[in-house]
Design an enzyme around this catalytic site. Structure first.
Site, PDB file in Angstrom:
ATOM      1  N   SER A  96     -57.109 -18.852  -8.669  1.00  0.00           N
ATOM      2  CA  SER A  96     -58.349 -19.629  -8.585  1.00  0.00           C
ATOM      3  C   SER A  96     -59.515 -19.003  -9.338  1.00  0.00           C
ATOM      4  O   SER A  96     -60.516 -19.668  -9.560  1.00  0.00           O
ATOM      5  CB  SER A  96     -58.749 -19.836  -7.123  1.00  0.00           C
TER       6      SER A  96
ATOM      7  N   LYS B 261     -64.158 -15.357  -4.826  1.00  0.00           N
ATOM      8  CA  LYS B 261     -64.802 -16.495  -5.490  1.00  0.00           C
ATOM      9  C   LYS B 261     -66.137 -16.054  -6.070  1.00  0.00           C
ATOM     10  O   LYS B 261     -66.593 -14.942  -5.854  1.00  0.00           O
ATOM     11  CB  LYS B 261     -65.073 -17.642  -4.503  1.00  0.00           C
TER      12      LYS B 261
END
Length: 179
Positions: free
Chosen positions: A38, A76
């Protein structure tokens, strides 16, 4: 007798070193292995990063946090800070109405998906029910937007769940360096 003193001295040195290492690992920094794609291309699957537990978290920092939807830890990028509005429109990120160029995104993948958006259009309110990021929370996105499980899915992230800022990649060796 002299040999005993020397052995005891070495034991004290090693004991002190272990205590310092444990304190540093628990309160200052810690290694983390990335699982998943991701954050590609910035961080690859199985990269190892060093997480600073003392860093102030700022917009666009890469952070490691306790996942709100599992027992895992995620990595993230912080997009929205307390008081911010966040919007994505035609693949352009707007924070507090200001457009930002996201140079860290994979430009090749974005060009390949020219017929569709790399990041779907959204507003903070559509994704979280809030007009602005509330105190004590952040809004995070993964760099590989089409597959990232981030604040668009699990909502705002409590700052209490943040383990720290990923500041250095040290594996694989051909990718050593600051993030």
């Amino acid at each position: 007798m002299e040999k005993r003193k020397e052995i005891f001295s070495w034991i004290k040195v090693f004991g002190f070193a272990i205590v310092i290492a444990l304190i540093a690992r628990n309160f200052i920094f810690s290694p983390y292995t990335v699982h998943g794609e991701s954050m590609m291309p910035t961080i690859q699957n199985d990269n190892r990063v060093l997480v600073s537990k003392l860093s102030d978290i700022d917009r666009f920092d890469t952070i490691v946090f306790d996942a709100p939807d599992s027992d895992d830890r995620y990595i993230k990028r912080v997009i929205g800070l307390p008081g911010d509005t966040v919007e994505m429109k035609n693949d352009t990120l707007y924070v507090n109405g200001k457009a930002y160029s996201e140079d860290y995104l994979n430009s090749v993948a974005k060009q390949e998906s020219i017929s569709q958006h790399w990041t779907e259009d959204f507003t903070l309110e559509e994704k979280t029910g809030k007009k602005v990021v509330p105190e004590g929370y952040v809004f995070v996105l993964g760099d590989n937007r089409p597959i990232s499980k981030d604040s668009r899915i699990f909502g705002l992230l409590s700052m209490k769940s943040i383990q720290g800022q990923a500041v250095f990649r040290f594996w694989p060796f051909n990718e050593i360096g600051p993030l």
